[in-house]
Design a protein around this motif. Structure first.
Motif, short mmCIF file in Angstrom:
data_model
loop_
_atom_site.label_atom_id
_atom_site.label_comp_id
_atom_site.label_asym_id
_atom_site.label_seq_id
_atom_site.Cartn_x
_atom_site.Cartn_y
_atom_site.Cartn_z
N ARG A 149 -6.30 5.84 9.33
CA ARG A 149 -6.47 4.68 8.46
C ARG A 149 -5.16 4.28 7.78
O ARG A 149 -4.93 3.10 7.50
CB ARG A 149 -7.53 5.07 7.42
CG ARG A 149 -7.87 4.09 6.34
CD ARG A 149 -9.07 4.67 5.58
NE ARG A 149 -9.25 4.13 4.25
CZ ARG A 149 -10.21 4.54 3.41
NH1 ARG A 149 -11.05 5.50 3.78
NH2 ARG A 149 -10.33 4.00 2.21
N SER A 150 -4.28 5.25 7.56
CA SER A 150 -3.01 4.95 6.87
C SER A 150 -2.11 4.03 7.68
O SER A 150 -1.21 3.40 7.11
CB SER A 150 -2.29 6.25 6.53
OG SER A 150 -1.75 6.87 7.69
N ARG B 190 3.67 -1.00 3.80
CA ARG B 190 3.38 0.36 3.36
C ARG B 190 4.62 0.99 2.75
O ARG B 190 5.70 0.95 3.35
CB ARG B 190 2.88 1.21 4.54
CG ARG B 190 2.60 2.66 4.19
CD ARG B 190 1.98 3.39 5.37
NE ARG B 190 1.96 4.85 5.14
CZ ARG B 190 1.49 5.73 6.01
NH1 ARG B 190 0.99 5.32 7.17
NH2 ARG B 190 1.51 7.03 5.72
N ARG C 87 0.82 -1.21 0.00
CA ARG C 87 0.00 0.00 0.00
C ARG C 87 0.86 1.26 0.00
O ARG C 87 1.97 1.28 0.54
CB ARG C 87 -0.87 0.04 1.27
CG ARG C 87 -1.86 -1.06 1.41
CD ARG C 87 -2.37 -1.17 2.85
NE ARG C 87 -2.69 0.12 3.45
CZ ARG C 87 -2.77 0.31 4.78
NH1 ARG C 87 -2.55 -0.69 5.61
NH2 ARG C 87 -3.06 1.51 5.25
N HIS D 172 -8.92 13.69 -0.91
CA HIS D 172 -8.43 12.35 -0.64
C HIS D 172 -8.97 11.41 -1.72
O HIS D 172 -10.20 11.36 -1.94
CB HIS D 172 -8.89 11.87 0.74
CG HIS D 172 -8.35 12.70 1.86
ND1 HIS D 172 -7.08 12.55 2.37
CD2 HIS D 172 -8.92 13.73 2.57
CE1 HIS D 172 -6.88 13.42 3.35
NE2 HIS D 172 -7.97 14.16 3.49
N PHE E 96 -8.50 9.69 7.63
CA PHE E 96 -7.58 9.16 6.61
C PHE E 96 -6.18 8.98 7.18
O PHE E 96 -5.48 8.01 6.83
CB PHE E 96 -7.57 10.07 5.40
CG PHE E 96 -8.67 9.81 4.41
CD1 PHE E 96 -8.58 8.75 3.51
CD2 PHE E 96 -9.81 10.60 4.38
CE1 PHE E 96 -9.59 8.49 2.61
CE2 PHE E 96 -10.83 10.35 3.48
CZ PHE E 96 -10.73 9.30 2.60
N ALA E 97 -5.75 9.89 8.05
CA ALA E 97 -4.43 9.76 8.66
C ALA E 97 -4.36 8.50 9.51
O ALA E 97 -3.40 7.72 9.43
CB ALA E 97 -4.12 10.99 9.50
N HIS F 191 -3.64 5.61 -1.25
CA HIS F 191 -4.38 6.77 -0.77
C HIS F 191 -3.50 7.98 -1.04
O HIS F 191 -2.42 8.12 -0.46
CB HIS F 191 -4.70 6.66 0.73
CG HIS F 191 -5.02 7.98 1.35
ND1 HIS F 191 -4.50 8.37 2.57
CD2 HIS F 191 -5.79 9.03 0.93
CE1 HIS F 191 -4.94 9.58 2.88
NE2 HIS F 191 -5.71 10.01 1.89
N TRP G 66 7.44 -1.35 6.52
CA TRP G 66 7.50 -0.23 5.59
C TRP G 66 8.65 -0.45 4.60
O TRP G 66 9.63 -1.14 4.90
CB TRP G 66 7.78 1.08 6.32
CG TRP G 66 6.68 1.65 7.14
CD1 TRP G 66 6.12 1.11 8.25
CD2 TRP G 66 6.04 2.92 6.94
NE1 TRP G 66 5.16 1.95 8.76
CE2 TRP G 66 5.09 3.06 7.98
CE3 TRP G 66 6.17 3.93 5.99
CZ2 TRP G 66 4.28 4.20 8.09
CZ3 TRP G 66 5.37 5.05 6.10
CH2 TRP G 66 4.43 5.18 7.13
N ALA H 206 -0.04 5.10 1.40
CA ALA H 206 -1.09 5.72 2.21
C ALA H 206 -0.65 7.09 2.69
O ALA H 206 0.52 7.29 3.04
CB ALA H 206 -1.44 4.83 3.40
N ALA H 207 -1.61 8.02 2.71
CA ALA H 207 -1.35 9.39 3.18
C ALA H 207 -0.18 10.03 2.44
O ALA H 207 0.59 10.80 3.01
CB ALA H 207 -1.10 9.41 4.68
#
Length: 214
Positions: free
Chosen positions: A65-66, A149, A5, A208, A62-63, A170, A73, A7-8
């Motif tokens: 959820r990331s 991530r 993923r 977003h 959203f933050a 995202h 990572w 994200a953010a």
């Protein structure tokens, strides 16, 4: 099943994920830090930097959820620091101090070998010299079934996109223009690669969008 993923990850309206001329004063390049206005007021960001409070609005959702279900990572070397070429010594340990915000294994793409760095809070930086596929294999093993991530930067995300390895992204589109820097979609045909936008939510500080691989 473990997913890869993004994200953010914040972009300017003109597609730049970082400004030009990254250095110690401008870790995200000139003007790059302003992209993240949507994030810095959130409760999640406040917690990351050891502060109380913060918003509990859509940006916060959203933050937060990331970070859900992230077990490891992957970072490009520029995301780890501004040093280029061979490591001059072992003194540089990232932008974030003794307790980085990851709290899981982090795999840093580089052409120059370095021993792992064990930090406070559960973060260990591992340096991968044999490419993006090796980094992903190691990260998935370390994540133990949770998601991996990609933290960036732009060049790292592009490499994984071109190989169709990213499951979803995202992106937070900040209402500002940078004009120059690293453009995420330069030379990338997202439609041909099989990606589509599946969600969009606007806030005063960001649009977003969720992009998924069909």
């Amino acid at each position: 099943m473990s997913k890869l993923r993004v994200a953010a990850f914040t972009l300017s309206i003109d597609g730049f994920g970082a400004g030009s001329d990254q250095d110690l004063t401008n870790p995200l390049g000139v003007g790059g830090e302003a992209l993240h206005t949507w994030m810095v007021g959130t409760r999640t960001f406040h917690k990351m930097v050891g502060k109380d409070g913060g918003t509990t609005d859509t940006d916060e959702a959203f933050a937060a959820r990331s970070f859900d279900n992230v077990g490891a990572w992957i970072l490009g070397r520029n995301m780890f620091g501004p040093i280029r070429g061979e490591w001059p010594d072992e003194s540089w340990k990232g932008w974030w101090g003794d307790n980085p915000p990851y709290h899981v294994p982090v795999f840093v793409l580089t052409h120059h070998a370095r021993d792992p760095i064990v930090m406070e809070g559960g973060t260990t930086f591992h340096f991968v010299t044999d490419g993006i596929h090796s980094a992903l294999e190691q990260a998935k093993a370390a994540a133990e079934g949770k998601d991996v991530r990609i933290g960036g930067g732009v060049a790292t995300i592009q490499q994984y996109l071109r190989e169709k390895l990213i499951d979803n992204m995202h992106l937070a589109i900040s209402p500002m223009l940078l004009g120059s820097g690293e453009n995420l979609f330069a030379g990338i045909d997202m439609v041909r690669l099989g990606y589509r936008c599946t969600e969009q939510v606007a806030t005063p500080n960001a649009m977003h969008v969720i992009i998924e691989r069909a």
